[in-house]
Enzyme design. Structure first.
Site, PDB file in Angstrom:
ATOM      1  N   LEU A 162       1.030  -1.155  -0.104  1.00 50.13           N
ATOM      2  CA  LEU A 162      -0.178  -0.021   0.021  1.00 50.13           C
ATOM      3  C   LEU A 162       0.941   1.138   0.009  1.00 50.13           C
ATOM      4  CD1 LEU A 162      -2.862  -0.285   2.625  1.00 50.13           C
ATOM      5  CD2 LEU A 162      -2.998   0.138   0.164  1.00 50.13           C
ATOM      6  N   ASP A 163       0.498   2.110  -0.932  1.00 47.88           N
ATOM      7  CA  ASP A 163       1.478   3.089  -0.745  1.00 47.88           C
ATOM      8  C   ASP A 163       1.736   4.034   0.375  1.00 47.88           C
ATOM      9  OD1 ASP A 163       1.785   2.751  -3.615  1.00 47.88           O
ATOM     10  OD2 ASP A 163       0.244   4.321  -4.399  1.00 47.88           O
ATOM     11  N   TYR A 164       2.833   4.750   0.484  1.00 47.59           N
ATOM     12  CA  TYR A 164       2.925   5.755   1.664  1.00 47.59           C
ATOM     13  C   TYR A 164       1.841   6.357   1.847  1.00 47.59           C
ATOM     14  CZ  TYR A 164       5.696   9.225   4.343  1.00 47.59           C
ATOM     15  OH  TYR A 164       6.023  10.180   5.399  1.00 47.59           O
TER      16      TYR A 164
ATOM     17  N   LYS B  70      -4.397   4.726  -8.703  1.00 41.97           N
ATOM     18  CA  LYS B  70      -4.281   5.960  -8.910  1.00 41.97           C
ATOM     19  C   LYS B  70      -3.897   6.099 -10.287  1.00 41.97           C
ATOM     20  CE  LYS B  70      -1.651   6.802  -4.406  1.00 41.97           C
ATOM     21  NZ  LYS B  70      -0.449   7.099  -3.923  1.00 41.97           N
TER      22      LYS B  70
END
Ligand code: URA
Length: 245
Positions: free
Chosen positions: A103-105, A191
């Site tokens: 999961l992205d930052y 995204k």
């Protein structure tokens, strides 16, 4: 000292009951001697245990943790920028566990952590990638035709996306909340999909992973998976019954 069938089950040989059957059938040797009586106690650290001639490999107890990853944490194990790792949120007595997928930052939500390499592999293998559902707050309000395009497949630079499910949940002051379910695990996929239709993501939260959901947890909180959750997850990942005998 611990009962032989329990030690075997912990090592991943089979269920406890099946291990008892294996012992009774004469398949198990302790220090070179066949043991058939139930309830024998062994010391896993010093006794030599063989099942069907194979030495028993004792691995640490398996752990399965469902976490609500807060924004501002990385899910990778190292980071050249020195940012905070999700594993830093776990109490010291939690053994070593690793995130399943990423999961992205700046993304938040459901993250599974485990030391079960087989399950991680199965869940992230392209053949049986489990579904993942995200809530994406996007800039602007996408037209229904754009959502349809997202559902049927978008030509991203690494190829066409697989069919997805996309719903407009709500809209307010120039932005909208989408619920998006995908089965792939490409980098920054949600995204990039939203960007592609001209509605960049403002905030991203994963709310489901296969049969698991984030209900009842707040950012930074975590809990162990229940037996039923784990069983279903294994079935979904194609592992099914993991008994070796
Ligand atoms: N898709 C993204 O773009 N980011 C995530 O963190 C997860 C899915």
């Amino acid at each position: 000292m611990e009962r032989l069938h329990k030690v075997m089950a912990r090592a991943g040989v089979a269920s406890r009951r099946r291990c008892e059957e294996l012992i009774a059938s004469g398949m198990v040797k302790v220090n070179g001697k066949v043991i058939t009586e139930p309830g024998v106690k062994v010391d896993p650290a010093t006794d030599r245990i063989r099942v069907g001639g194979e030495p028993l490999e004792l691995s640490p107890a398996r752990q399965y943790i469902l976490m609500y990853k807060p924004r501002g944490y990385i899910t990778t194990m190292s980071d050249e920028k020195g940012r905070k790792k999700v594993t830093a949120l776990l109490k010291d007595n939690t053994g070593r566990v690793y995130p399943v997928g990423r999961l992205d930052y700046d993304s938040e939500g459901l993250l599974l952590l485990t030391n079960d390499g087989d399950l991680t592999y199965a869940l992230t293998h392209p053949k049986h990638l489990v579904s993942k559902t995200y809530q994406a707050r996007v800039s602007g309000v996408p037209e229904p035709v754009k959502l349809k395009q997202m559902e049927s497949g978008l030509p991203l630079e690494d190829g066409l996306t697989a069919p997805a499910r996309v719903r407009l949940k709500s809209q307010r002051e120039g932005n909208a909340l989408l619920e998006i379910t995908i089965h792939e695990g490409r980098k920054h996929q949600v995204k990039r999909m939203c960007e592609h239709i001209g509605h960049p993501v403002i905030r991203l939260k994963r709310i489901k992973f296969g049969n698991l959901n984030i209900d009842g947890l707040k950012p930074g909180q975590y809990r162990p998976l229940s037996g039923d959750e784990l069983k279903m997850l294994k079935e979904k990942s194609g592992l099914g019954n993991t008994d070796k005998y």
